[in-house]
Design an enzyme around this catalytic site. Sequence first.
Site, PDB file in Angstrom:
ATOM      1  N   ASP A 316       0.887  -1.146   0.000  1.00 49.91           N
ATOM      2  CA  ASP A 316       0.000   0.000   0.000  1.00 49.91           C
ATOM      3  C   ASP A 316       0.938   1.212   0.000  1.00 49.91           C
ATOM      4  O   ASP A 316       2.092   1.083   0.371  1.00 49.91           O
ATOM      5  CB  ASP A 316      -0.818  -0.058   1.296  1.00 49.91           C
ATOM      6  CG  ASP A 316      -1.735   1.113   1.446  1.00 49.91           C
ATOM      7  OD1 ASP A 316      -2.452   1.412   0.479  1.00 49.91           O
ATOM      8  OD2 ASP A 316      -1.748   1.726   2.530  1.00 49.91           O
ATOM      9  N   ASP A 509      -1.008  -0.438   6.044  1.00 47.47           N
ATOM     10  CA  ASP A 509      -1.143   0.159   7.372  1.00 47.47           C
ATOM     11  C   ASP A 509      -2.537  -0.093   7.919  1.00 47.47           C
ATOM     12  O   ASP A 509      -2.857   0.315   9.026  1.00 47.47           O
ATOM     13  CB  ASP A 509      -0.844   1.658   7.335  1.00 47.47           C
ATOM     14  CG  ASP A 509      -1.788   2.408   6.429  1.00 47.47           C
ATOM     15  OD1 ASP A 509      -2.612   1.754   5.762  1.00 47.47           O
ATOM     16  OD2 ASP A 509      -1.709   3.642   6.379  1.00 47.47           O
ATOM     17  N   ASP A 513      -7.322  -1.015   4.406  1.00 50.38           N
ATOM     18  CA  ASP A 513      -6.879  -2.158   3.602  1.00 50.38           C
ATOM     19  C   ASP A 513      -6.881  -3.486   4.372  1.00 50.38           C
ATOM     20  O   ASP A 513      -6.292  -4.457   3.927  1.00 50.38           O
ATOM     21  CB  ASP A 513      -5.534  -1.907   2.913  1.00 50.38           C
ATOM     22  CG  ASP A 513      -4.480  -1.411   3.873  1.00 50.38           C
ATOM     23  OD1 ASP A 513      -4.616  -1.665   5.078  1.00 50.38           O
ATOM     24  OD2 ASP A 513      -3.509  -0.774   3.416  1.00 50.38           O
TER      25      ASP A 513
HETATM   26  P1  ADP Z   1      -3.593   4.651  -0.129  1.00 51.47           P
HETATM   27  O1  ADP Z   1      -4.087   3.635  -1.097  1.00 51.47           O
HETATM   28  O2  ADP Z   1      -2.444   5.423  -0.691  1.00 51.47           O
HETATM   29  O3  ADP Z   1      -3.305   4.084   1.201  1.00 51.47           O
HETATM   30  P2  ADP Z   1      -6.295   5.548   0.541  1.00 51.47           P
HETATM   31  O4  ADP Z   1      -6.955   4.390  -0.108  1.00 51.47           O
HETATM   32  O5  ADP Z   1      -6.382   5.652   2.014  1.00 51.47           O
HETATM   33  O6  ADP Z   1      -4.772   5.725   0.066  1.00 51.47           O
HETATM   34  O7  ADP Z   1      -6.906   6.869  -0.065  1.00 51.47           O
HETATM   35  C1  ADP Z   1      -6.908   7.093  -1.454  1.00 51.47           C
HETATM   36  C2  ADP Z   1      -7.177   8.528  -1.812  1.00 51.47           C
HETATM   37  O8  ADP Z   1      -8.470   8.894  -1.363  1.00 51.47           O
HETATM   38  C3  ADP Z   1      -6.254   9.503  -1.171  1.00 51.47           C
HETATM   39  O9  ADP Z   1      -5.088   9.707  -1.924  1.00 51.47           O
HETATM   40  C4  ADP Z   1      -7.102  10.772  -1.130  1.00 51.47           C
HETATM   41  O10 ADP Z   1      -7.092  11.413  -2.385  1.00 51.47           O
HETATM   42  C5  ADP Z   1      -8.472  10.227  -0.882  1.00 51.47           C
HETATM   43  N1  ADP Z   1      -8.791  10.209   0.544  1.00 51.47           N
HETATM   44  C6  ADP Z   1      -8.923   9.128   1.328  1.00 51.47           C
HETATM   45  N2  ADP Z   1      -9.225   9.452   2.585  1.00 51.47           N
HETATM   46  C7  ADP Z   1      -9.254  10.801   2.613  1.00 51.47           C
HETATM   47  C8  ADP Z   1      -9.522  11.775   3.620  1.00 51.47           C
HETATM   48  N3  ADP Z   1      -9.778  11.432   4.887  1.00 51.47           N
HETATM   49  N4  ADP Z   1      -9.480  13.071   3.280  1.00 51.47           N
HETATM   50  C9  ADP Z   1      -9.219  13.440   2.026  1.00 51.47           C
HETATM   51  N5  ADP Z   1      -8.960  12.603   1.025  1.00 51.47           N
HETATM   52  C10 ADP Z   1      -8.992  11.289   1.304  1.00 51.47           C
HETATM   53 MG    MG Z   2      -3.761   3.244   3.035  1.00 53.20          MG
END
Ligand code: ADP
Ligand code: MG
Length: 615
Positions: A316, A509, A513
């Site tokens: 991730d 993390d 996920d």
């Molecule tokens: P990653 O796959 O990198 O761990 P996430 O799946 O948690 O990221 O989130 C993917 C995208 O969704 C982030 O890059 C952001 O654009 C958006 N996002 C997720 N959670 C939030 C939040 N709490 N506030 C703003 N944007 C968010």
């Molecule tokens: Mg994440």
Amino acid sequence: MNKKQKIMLGRILASAVLLVGAVLVPATGAVRLAVFLVPYAVVGWDILWKAVRNIAHGQVFDENFLMALATVGAFFTGEYPEAVAVMLFYQVGELFQSYAVGRSRKSIASLMDIRPDYANIERDGTLVQVDPDEVAVGDAIVIKAGEKIPLDGVVLEGSSMVDTAALTGESLPRAVQPGDDVISGCINQSGLLRVQVTKAFGESTVAKILDLVENSSAKKAKAENFITKFARYYTPAVVIAALLLAVLPPLVLGGGWADWVHRALIFLVISCPCALVISVPLSFFGGIGGASKQGILVKGGNYLEVLARTETVVFDKTGTLTKGVFNVTVIHPDDCSEAQLLELAALAESYSDHPISRSLKEAYGKEFDASRVSGVEELSGRGVRAMVDGRQVCAGNDKLMEEIGVSWHPCHHVGTTVHVAVDGVYAGHIVISDEVKPDAAQAVAALKTQGVQKTVMLTGDAKAVGEAVAEQLGLDEVHTELLPADKVTQVEHLLTEKSQKGKLAFVGDGINDAPVLSRADIGIAMGAMGSDAAIEAADIVLMDDKPSKIATAIRIAKKTLRIVHQNIVFALAVKALVLVLGAAGVANMWEAVFADVGVSVLAILNAMRALKSKD
Ligand code: ADP
Ligand code: MG
């Protein structure tokens, strides 16, 4: 050495002296028998007793029975010194075994050392020691220099160096000051700290780790199960074979009973499976212990087996390969001030634990009245929706804006864009950027040297951001703009794509996920930053969030399995050889004893190597 082991050592020494005496005494007949029965009884009475008791319980075929039968048989055939010696060496082997197991238990127990005994809590102006269990969230506790931090919390007053080695294997102490988080199980080295407790003891880092380690032995590896089954069939098979060896040849070939009974007895001595039965679980135990010394918690021996065969590692991005600490790059409001836009976003995000939310709150940096925010909804992989001052605020990525039908405009700044919409009207965006962890590139490279064929990154972040990170770290494959469910689909696709033999590990993390963590062949979670759900769903937890520990874990797993296989092959080969020699009448009782004890000792020494996590 514990008391029981010392007594055993005393019995062995006494018996050895008595045996030498018995050999030197020029007695014959019944007197000679009596003179040898004394050292035999001194060293072997408990084995005889266990054999008899097990027969009474219907569990006839165990190693006590093998030893009792072989030695009593030797007395009947007149080999008195041999009978005593077999028992003597067998007990030497047993003593060695219990010592070795005790040692590995101890080094796991040193991890258990992280269990705090008390917490200092202020009551009516004085400090009292209470059970960590009794401390409530929000209480202030005091940790003096040299004391263990009993509960997770935030530093209110004081600054100090904190030794996290027991948890993370990190030898450099960490400096903490007011506002920093501290985790239970670390040692406060220098200053006095006042800490506000953020988690009850049952939920604390230390309680979780202890729980993990205590339960890890319950999950047996395949090799271990094999040995247990093997021993169940093996012992009766050996006894039957010995019986046939004693009876059949004299009947078929005629005469020579004493010789064949003797060979059958030797056969029994050699066939004792102790080397395998003890050394295999001991190796896995050692591997788990060695890993935990490096801050890698493995929930069971079976995961070491899977880890050793890992060929695909899927990461991730946020919080796993990157720090998950975003800095605000630019704020582009549409028709309000920059400060107002940041405030709206921070408030909307105030109830989320997502790294983006934490960072926006950090950037806003002010206290606010919690009653201003209500109806918070987290939309994983997209953002959040909440009522702020009676207006609906949405903060998130392009996908979220499209979903709520708000027209947004892209930003020329590279980074993760958080768009903000108020009551369905676009209010502007904030661009934030994260940094890769300092060991991330090295972590990816180290995986290749451990035989990992493919490294993949999955992220919900924008294409430009994801691809830049993947390129910087030298990952083989990257998939961006994924919703949590898409990550599961991607992992399933990779699972069908890889070779039959190779395994797939997912590292995350756990912020949205956890499903992927459980779907992969093996799930690895970041322990310090990661969510509780991740630690629960994962098979392996990295206490210090360093991705480079994955390669370390694979190396330890491979080493452990190599040791297990060496032991199985070595023990079986030596046993088979001596069994054949014994049946053929070439090996005598002495050689049989040395083969048995020797193999056990070597196998155990080899197993102990698994505990050493360095090199
Ligand atoms: P990653 O796959 O990198 O761990 P996430 O799946 O948690 O990221 O989130 C993917 C995208 O969704 C982030 O890059 C952001 O654009 C958006 N996002 C997720 N959670 C939030 C939040 N709490 N506030 C703003 N944007 C968010
Ligand atoms: Mg994440």
